[in-house]
Design an enzyme around this catalytic site. Structure first.
Site, PDB file in Angstrom:
ATOM      1  N   LYS A 116     -13.473  13.459  -1.252  1.00 55.95           N
ATOM      2  CA  LYS A 116     -13.016  12.272  -0.527  1.00 55.95           C
ATOM      3  C   LYS A 116     -11.853  11.647  -1.291  1.00 55.95           C
ATOM      4  CE  LYS A 116     -17.505  10.814   1.326  1.00 55.95           C
ATOM      5  NZ  LYS A 116     -17.270  10.939   2.774  1.00 55.95           N
TER       6      LYS A 116
ATOM      7  N   ARG B 147     -25.972  16.714   6.950  1.00 52.65           N
ATOM      8  CA  ARG B 147     -26.642  17.551   7.946  1.00 52.65           C
ATOM      9  C   ARG B 147     -27.281  18.782   7.300  1.00 52.65           C
ATOM     10  NH1 ARG B 147     -21.143  18.100  11.238  1.00 52.65           N
ATOM     11  NH2 ARG B 147     -21.034  15.981  10.411  1.00 52.65           N
TER      12      ARG B 147
HETATM   13  N1  BES Z   1     -21.647  10.040   3.941  1.00 51.37           N
HETATM   14  C1  BES Z   1     -20.603  10.367   4.835  1.00 51.37           C
HETATM   15  C2  BES Z   1     -20.552   9.472   6.060  1.00 51.37           C
HETATM   16  C3  BES Z   1     -20.286   8.002   5.829  1.00 51.37           C
HETATM   17  C4  BES Z   1     -19.041   7.486   6.089  1.00 51.37           C
HETATM   18  C5  BES Z   1     -21.298   7.145   5.438  1.00 51.37           C
HETATM   19  C6  BES Z   1     -18.805   6.127   5.911  1.00 51.37           C
HETATM   20  C7  BES Z   1     -21.061   5.806   5.246  1.00 51.37           C
HETATM   21  C8  BES Z   1     -19.824   5.289   5.488  1.00 51.37           C
HETATM   22  C9  BES Z   1     -20.779  11.816   5.312  1.00 51.37           C
HETATM   23  O1  BES Z   1     -21.376  12.688   4.416  1.00 51.37           O
HETATM   24  C10 BES Z   1     -19.433  12.371   5.594  1.00 51.37           C
HETATM   25  O2  BES Z   1     -18.663  12.486   4.673  1.00 51.37           O
HETATM   26  N2  BES Z   1     -19.180  12.722   6.854  1.00 51.37           N
HETATM   27  C11 BES Z   1     -17.940  13.280   7.262  1.00 51.37           C
HETATM   28  C12 BES Z   1     -18.226  14.459   8.155  1.00 51.37           C
HETATM   29  C13 BES Z   1     -17.013  15.298   8.486  1.00 51.37           C
HETATM   30  C14 BES Z   1     -16.481  15.973   7.244  1.00 51.37           C
HETATM   31  C15 BES Z   1     -17.411  16.318   9.538  1.00 51.37           C
HETATM   32  C16 BES Z   1     -17.174  12.215   8.007  1.00 51.37           C
HETATM   33  O3  BES Z   1     -17.789  11.431   8.738  1.00 51.37           O
HETATM   34  O4  BES Z   1     -15.968  12.129   7.838  1.00 51.37           O
HETATM   35 MN    MN Z   2     -20.019  13.515   3.050  1.00 53.01          MN
END
Ligand code: BES
Ligand code: MN
Ligand code: ZN
Length: 509
Positions: A283, A357
């Protein structure tokens, strides 16, 4: 933890730091809410005028402090806004009371004892005020060394120590039960908040599992912890794949509450990423500062199982905590790797940041093996859900329309904002992989729904299932409001407890 009691004491003679009264927004200015009659009388029936003079309107969450009338043992009266006054004969509603009590408790940080003279039409109102007060009084200061040693020097104040509810019926069974329920739920919910707020260098998967072990012992729950060796032996490729990059190994915790009178079995599954860096699909800065909150689903499940046990609900509740830390390193799962999941399916990891997931898939399949009457998973799963519903509402997906509607209703009943989301079939093919059975990422558009479709593949045949995406409300990055603090909120705990109650009553699943 703030103590909660019911009392028949009259406000004037009560030894407390403050008396809390309610003020509502009337058509012609502020109106004093029922419950505060004795206080109003001591101001010669002019409390509304006094509040008006002070600029109070009765708006939701507004806090006005004024000196208590002569002859009162308490020095302070705190008027808290309840929002628009209800129509004649209608009550204020549980959520308005919960929020007002929370705002008042928050404003009384540093006080020892406060008496709440808010409108209590019935036992449910007493439960709401109690819950609001205990949740609003919450603060996380375990890591403030100055708060422990030199609180005065820094101005850090301890949370309200004791909340007394006036105007209820302390000897009435329903009132007693409502206050006991409120205390159990709020205490466990606050414990979930503590876990969420704990820094990820301390709350590793193993540390989380150890805390679950302590709680299991204290509450008579059965617990089973699979460490990395047991996970490897069992074939939990999803959980292991996500945890592979971290020096802190993953865990799968199974927490079981059983009642001898149970007719139904509810399984709860929580995403427990103790820190989500994104892994190799790292990230960017600006997106990782709050990612210690990525175990909020597991914290909610943990709290709900313990609360169900404390309440002695006549239902079996199994909580599954899928715990891992998502880190980049030489041993981390790469985009392009294929994982052999616990269910037997293979998954090509296209984006290591879609890790939730993967851990949930293994835990959902494990939960399915016991053939529960229903499975509900809770996860901070997608940023897409935050874009769709904002930061105060969680999304509900399910493989059963009636179940989804029942969960929505339960959430509303306990004062949690939630909204039903669809699972459009056409999005499923985006998860096809040329290499493996599935990919862990599909179309970007509707990303929250795609994630739901991925999870659905790991639910055992014929089992009713719902998925709560709490990515928005799990962690409050803004200022505190009502009974919601900054930081970990404990989102979904109250909905899960309500679902367990409804299942026990045979009204669900
Ligand atoms: N933990 C994050 C989602 C999240 C985002 C939680 C903001 C709390 C606040 C999750 O693991 C994630 O990174 N999801 C990605 C999925 C994508 C790569 C398909 C996302 O939502 O960008
Ligand atoms: Mn994530
Ligand atoms: Zn995540």
């Amino acid at each position: 933890m703030t103590a909660l009691t019911l009392s028949t004491a009259a406000a004037p003679g009560l030894r407390a730091d403050a008396i809390v009264v309610g003020v509502a927004k009337g058509a012609k200015g502020p109106v004093v809410a029922p419950g505060a009659e004795a206080v109003d009388a001591a101001y010669d029936g002019k409390l509304a005028d006094v509040l008006d003079t002070l600029g109070a309107s009765g708006a939701e969450g507004e806090v006005t402090k004024l000196p208590a009338p002569a002859g009162f043992k308490a020095p302070l009266v705190l008027a808290v806004g309840l929002g628009t006054a209800p129509e004649k004969d209608a009550g204020f509603g549980a959520e308005a009371l919960r929020r007002a009590a929370g705002a008042a408790a928050r404003a009384l940080v540093g006080a020892k004892k406060a008496a709440f003279a808010l409108p209590l039409a019935d036992a449910a109102d007493a439960g709401a005020v109690g819950e609001g007060a205990l949740l609003g009084a919450y603060s996380f200061d375990a890591y403030k060394e100055t708060a422990k040693s030199g609180a005065k020097a820094r101005g850090d104040k301890a949370p309200l120590a004791e909340a007394v509810l006036l105007g209820g019926k302390p000897r009435d069974k329903a009132f007693k039960a409502a206050v006991e329920r409120a205390a159990a739920v709020a205490e466990e919910l606050n414990r979930a908040r503590d876990l969420i707020n704990m820094p990820p260098n301390d709350l590793t998967p193993a540390a989380f599992a150890a805390l679950a072990q302590d709680a299991a012992k204290a509450n008579g729950l059965k617990i089973q912890v699979l460490d990395e060796k047991a996970l490897a032996k069992g074939g939990y490729g999803g959980i292991l794949g996500v945890g592979a990059g971290s020096a802190a190994a993953p865990r799968l915790v199974k927490l079981s509450y059983t009642s001898s009178k149970a007719k139904k079995h509810l399984a709860l599954v929580g995403k427990g990423i103790t820190y989500d860096s994104g892994g190799i699909s790292l990230k960017p800065a600006g997106h990782n500062e709050t990612m210690k909150c990525d175990m909020s689903g597991a914290a909610a499940v943990f709290a709900a199982v313990v609360a169900a046990a404390r309440l002695g609900l006549e239902v079996n509740v199994t909580g599954w905590l899928a715990l891992a830390e998502n880190m980049p390193s030489g041993s981390a799962t790469r985009p392009g790797d294929v994982l052999h999941m616990f269910s037997g399916k293979t998954v090509e990891v296209l984006n290591t940041d879609a890790e939730g997931r993967l851990v949930l898939a293994d835990a959902l399949w494990a939960a399915s093996q016991e053939k529960p009457d229903a499975i509900v998973d809770v996860a901070t799963l997608t940023g897409a859900m935050v874009l769709a519903l904002g930061s105060r509402t969680f999304g509900i997906m399910a493989n059963d329309d009636a179940f989804r509607a029942a969960i929505h209703e339960a959430a509303e009943e306990v004062g949690e904002a939630a909204w039903p989301m669809p699972m459009p079939e056409h999005l499923r093919k985006g998860l096809d992989s040329p290499t493996a059975d599935m990919a862990n990422m599909g179309e970007r558009m509707g990303g929250g729904l795609v994630a739901g479709l991925f999870l659905r593949e790991f639910i055992g045949e014929g089992i009713t299932w719902a998925h709560l995406d709490i990515a928005g409300p799990a962690f409050n990055e803004g200022g505190p409001f009502g009974y919601t603090p900054k930081g970990g909120t404990g989102s979904a705990v109250r909905t899960l407890v309500r679902l367990a109650e409804l299942t026990a009553a045979g009204d669900l699943g």
